[in-house]
Motif scaffolding. Structure first.
Motif, PDB file in Angstrom:
ATOM      1  N   THR A 296       0.835  -1.212   0.000  1.00 23.07           N
ATOM      2  CA  THR A 296       0.000   0.000   0.000  1.00 23.07           C
ATOM      3  C   THR A 296       0.865   1.255   0.000  1.00 23.07           C
ATOM      4  N   ALA A 297       1.968   1.226   0.765  1.00 29.77           N
ATOM      5  CA  ALA A 297       2.865   2.381   0.784  1.00 29.77           C
ATOM      6  C   ALA A 297       3.519   2.592  -0.580  1.00 29.77           C
ATOM      7  N   LEU A 298       3.890   1.498  -1.239  1.00 28.34           N
ATOM      8  CA  LEU A 298       4.472   1.611  -2.583  1.00 28.34           C
ATOM      9  C   LEU A 298       3.475   2.202  -3.568  1.00 28.34           C
ATOM     10  N   ILE A 299       2.219   1.736  -3.482  1.00 29.09           N
ATOM     11  CA  ILE A 299       1.189   2.266  -4.371  1.00 29.09           C
ATOM     12  C   ILE A 299       0.990   3.763  -4.108  1.00 29.09           C
ATOM     13  N   GLY A 300       1.016   4.148  -2.844  1.00 31.50           N
ATOM     14  CA  GLY A 300       0.875   5.566  -2.517  1.00 31.50           C
ATOM     15  C   GLY A 300       1.980   6.400  -3.144  1.00 31.50           C
ATOM     16  N   ARG A 301       3.219   5.907  -3.067  1.00 31.50           N
ATOM     17  CA  ARG A 301       4.333   6.634  -3.685  1.00 31.50           C
ATOM     18  C   ARG A 301       4.207   6.634  -5.202  1.00 31.50           C
ATOM     19  N   ALA A 302       3.751   5.527  -5.764  1.00 28.63           N
ATOM     20  CA  ALA A 302       3.572   5.456  -7.216  1.00 28.63           C
ATOM     21  C   ALA A 302       2.532   6.472  -7.683  1.00 28.63           C
ATOM     22  N   ILE A 303       1.430   6.584  -6.928  1.00 30.73           N
ATOM     23  CA  ILE A 303       0.382   7.548  -7.290  1.00 30.73           C
ATOM     24  C   ILE A 303       0.905   8.973  -7.161  1.00 30.73           C
ATOM     25  N   ARG A 304       1.601   9.238  -6.069  1.00 30.02           N
ATOM     26  CA  ARG A 304       2.170  10.581  -5.882  1.00 30.02           C
ATOM     27  C   ARG A 304       3.107  10.949  -7.029  1.00 30.02           C
ATOM     28  N   ASP A 305       4.019  10.053  -7.363  1.00 26.58           N
ATOM     29  CA  ASP A 305       5.013  10.366  -8.391  1.00 26.58           C
ATOM     30  C   ASP A 305       4.397  10.366  -9.785  1.00 26.58           C
ATOM     31  N   GLY A 306       3.398   9.514 -10.003  1.00 19.13           N
ATOM     32  CA  GLY A 306       2.726   9.518 -11.289  1.00 19.13           C
ATOM     33  C   GLY A 306       1.956  10.805 -11.527  1.00 19.13           C
ATOM     34  N   LEU A 307       1.313  11.306 -10.475  1.00 17.78           N
ATOM     35  CA  LEU A 307       0.524  12.537 -10.613  1.00 17.78           C
ATOM     36  C   LEU A 307       1.405  13.775 -10.723  1.00 17.78           C
ATOM     37  N   THR A 308       2.559  13.750 -10.076  1.00 19.09           N
ATOM     38  CA  THR A 308       3.456  14.906 -10.129  1.00 19.09           C
ATOM     39  C   THR A 308       4.448  14.818 -11.281  1.00 19.09           C
ATOM     40  N   GLY A 309       4.461  13.672 -11.973  1.00 21.06           N
ATOM     41  CA  GLY A 309       5.378  13.507 -13.090  1.00 21.06           C
ATOM     42  C   GLY A 309       6.806  13.222 -12.680  1.00 21.06           C
ATOM     43  N   ARG A 310       7.003  12.759 -11.455  1.00 22.01           N
ATOM     44  CA  ARG A 310       8.362  12.448 -10.990  1.00 22.01           C
ATOM     45  C   ARG A 310       8.814  11.109 -11.584  1.00 22.01           C
ATOM     46  N   ARG A 311       9.803  11.154 -12.436  1.00 16.36           N
ATOM     47  CA  ARG A 311      10.267   9.955 -13.119  1.00 16.36           C
ATOM     48  C   ARG A 311      11.647   9.505 -12.636  1.00 16.36           C
ATOM     49  N   HIS A 312      12.506  10.438 -12.306  1.00 20.99           N
ATOM     50  CA  HIS A 312      13.867  10.081 -11.932  1.00 20.99           C
ATOM     51  C   HIS A 312      13.908   9.709 -10.459  1.00 20.99           C
ATOM     52  N   VAL A 313      13.733   8.424 -10.188  1.00 17.59           N
ATOM     53  CA  VAL A 313      13.793   7.897  -8.830  1.00 17.59           C
ATOM     54  C   VAL A 313      14.859   6.811  -8.820  1.00 17.59           C
ATOM     55  N   PRO A 314      15.923   6.937  -8.057  1.00 20.68           N
ATOM     56  CA  PRO A 314      16.954   5.896  -8.017  1.00 20.68           C
ATOM     57  C   PRO A 314      16.356   4.538  -7.653  1.00 20.68           C
ATOM     58  N   HIS A 315      16.786   3.508  -8.363  1.00 19.13           N
ATOM     59  CA  HIS A 315      16.244   2.177  -8.101  1.00 19.13           C
ATOM     60  C   HIS A 315      16.517   1.740  -6.663  1.00 19.13           C
ATOM     61  N   ALA A 316      17.649   2.152  -6.120  1.00 14.63           N
ATOM     62  CA  ALA A 316      17.963   1.802  -4.733  1.00 14.63           C
ATOM     63  C   ALA A 316      16.916   2.353  -3.778  1.00 14.63           C
ATOM     64  N   GLU A 317      16.366   3.512  -4.121  1.00 12.79           N
ATOM     65  CA  GLU A 317      15.336   4.098  -3.272  1.00 12.79           C
ATOM     66  C   GLU A 317      14.045   3.286  -3.344  1.00 12.79           C
ATOM     67  N   VAL A 318      13.695   2.806  -4.530  1.00  9.88           N
ATOM     68  CA  VAL A 318      12.506   1.976  -4.693  1.00  9.88           C
ATOM     69  C   VAL A 318      12.692   0.666  -3.922  1.00  9.88           C
ATOM     70  N   LEU A 319      13.875   0.081  -3.980  1.00 11.03           N
ATOM     71  CA  LEU A 319      14.150  -1.146  -3.227  1.00 11.03           C
ATOM     72  C   LEU A 319      14.005  -0.908  -1.734  1.00 11.03           C
ATOM     73  N   ARG A 320      14.467   0.242  -1.271  1.00 13.52           N
ATOM     74  CA  ARG A 320      14.338   0.563   0.156  1.00 13.52           C
ATOM     75  C   ARG A 320      12.883   0.701   0.563  1.00 13.52           C
ATOM     76  N   TRP A 321      12.090   1.353  -0.274  1.00 15.83           N
ATOM     77  CA  TRP A 321      10.655   1.488   0.015  1.00 15.83           C
ATOM     78  C   TRP A 321       9.986   0.121   0.138  1.00 15.83           C
ATOM     79  N   SER A 322      10.421  -0.816  -0.716  1.00 13.42           N
ATOM     80  CA  SER A 322       9.774  -2.130  -0.736  1.00 13.42           C
ATOM     81  C   SER A 322      10.264  -3.041   0.385  1.00 13.42           C
ATOM     82  N   GLY A 323      11.360  -2.627   1.064  1.00 17.82           N
ATOM     83  CA  GLY A 323      11.948  -3.485   2.092  1.00 17.82           C
ATOM     84  C   GLY A 323      12.773  -4.607   1.514  1.00 17.82           C
ATOM     85  N   GLU A 324      13.155  -4.484   0.228  1.00 23.52           N
ATOM     86  CA  GLU A 324      13.891  -5.562  -0.445  1.00 23.52           C
ATOM     87  C   GLU A 324      15.297  -5.125  -0.848  1.00 23.52           C
ATOM     88  N   ASP A 325      15.805  -4.059  -0.180  1.00 22.58           N
ATOM     89  CA  ASP A 325      17.153  -3.591  -0.517  1.00 22.58           C
ATOM     90  C   ASP A 325      18.229  -4.474   0.138  1.00 22.58           C
TER      91      ASP A 325
END
Length: 325
Positions: A296-325
């Motif tokens: 749910t937290a990942l979906i929230g960040r995806a919606i936020r970034d999709g609506l604001t047009g934020r595309r440049h997100v380091p993959h390491a940051e996405v892994l950290r959000w998912s708890g899989e870093d």
């Protein structure tokens, strides 16, 4: 570079990451074509560590060029780098792009050369599973927000209303399309001049849809050509079809990039569409058991970034959000 008279010069771009056995099949299919059908092949190796670099080094075909990347930039980064590099190195008339598990059927490239491509800047092959059934994830489509008939069919029947029907695969002529995948996608020099290159920041999911829909939105014409056949030996997506993402980090890219695609496709109708899809997305949390909170937290960040047009997100940051870093 000196131009060659005669048939259009075609170069292939293949993006690979740790799927050596499938890459072997794809390159064998490509390199069995004579130079008159396929002038160059560029492989983008996205930092594979499964023996791919060593195996590629054993290949001696002079048409083959390997672009070894220091890190895995995802399919989006691989296609962006590969297409740009292929145009700079080879100056072909057309590029054909594919994943390492997608390959042309015997005779596919000869068929491409034999077809009348006048007026088209992009052409999508008919992609099948190895068993001969249509590969759903590579089924081209029309944008229902641009075409009244498809819009009404979509209201009645969902995604089946805008994707090409099986009947289109049986025709001996092209069908107009607005969006397609990067398996068996042919794009001309003029198309690249119009659309530019894919966005490497998308990492995975939707980069092909955004790129091809963007080409159409900028005035480029594309068609589906059922006489060109490709094979996609992909793994199962059954879990994802149930709303389950494994590994979990993929959920971020899938939903963020889909929002970007919906916004481009729907235009002023985007916000009503958003009200329909968001509850469905949040319900997918039920498929993730003990990872519901992280999903749910990942979906929230995806919606936020999709609506604001934020595309440049380091993959390491996405892994950290998912708890899989």
């Amino acid at each position: 570079m000196t131009r060659t008279a005669g048939a259009d010069r075609l170069a292939a771009v293949v993006v690979t990451f740790n799927r050596l056995e499938k890459l072997k099949v794809t390159l064998a299919r490509l390199l069995e074509s004579p130079a008159g059908e396929l002038a160059h092949v560029l492989v983008v190796d996205n930092a594979s560590d499964d023996g791919t670099p060593a195996w590629l080094a054993t290949l001696k075909d002079p048409r083959l060029v390997v672009q070894r990347e220091p890190v895995n930039s995802g399919g989006a980064g691989g296609f962006a780098r590969g297409m740009r590099e292929a145009m700079a190195r080879f100056d072909p008339d057309w590029l054909v792009v594919m994943d390492d598990d997608g390959s042309p059927a015997p005779g596919a490239l000869a068929t491409f050369h034999a077809l009348d491509k006048t007026g088209y800047e992009g052409m999508a092959a008919a992609v099948y599973f190895p068993d001969g059934t249509i590969c759903e994830m590579n089924r081209p489509s029309r944008n229902p927000f641009w075409h009244g008939r498809e819009f009404l069919r979509t209201l009645r029947g969902g995604r089946g209303g805008f994707h090409l029907t099986p009947a289109a695969y049986a025709l001996d002529r092209p069908s107009p399309i607005d969006v397609t995948s990067f398996v068996g996608f042919f794009i001309s020099r003029a198309g690249i001049a119009r659309a530019g290159y894919p966005d490497p920041d998308l990492f995975i999911y939707g980069d092909d849809g955004l790129y091809t829909l963007g080409l159409t939105a900028k005035g480029g014409r594309m068609c589906f050509e059922p006489r060109i056949r490709f094979e996609h030996d992909m793994g199962t997506f059954s879990g994802q079809q149930r709303g389950e993402f494994r590994p979990l980090w993929k959920a971020y890219y899938y939903h963020r990039n889909l929002l970007l695609l919906y916004r481009l496709a729907a235009g002023p109708m985007f916000w009503p569409v958003l009200l329909v899809i968001l509850p469905k997305w949040l319900m997918k949390a039920r498929a993730h058991g003990g990872a519901r909170g992280r999903f749910t937290a990942l979906i929230g960040r995806a919606i936020r970034d999709g609506l604001t047009g934020r595309r440049h997100v380091p993959h390491a940051e996405v892994l950290r959000w998912s708890g899989e870093d």
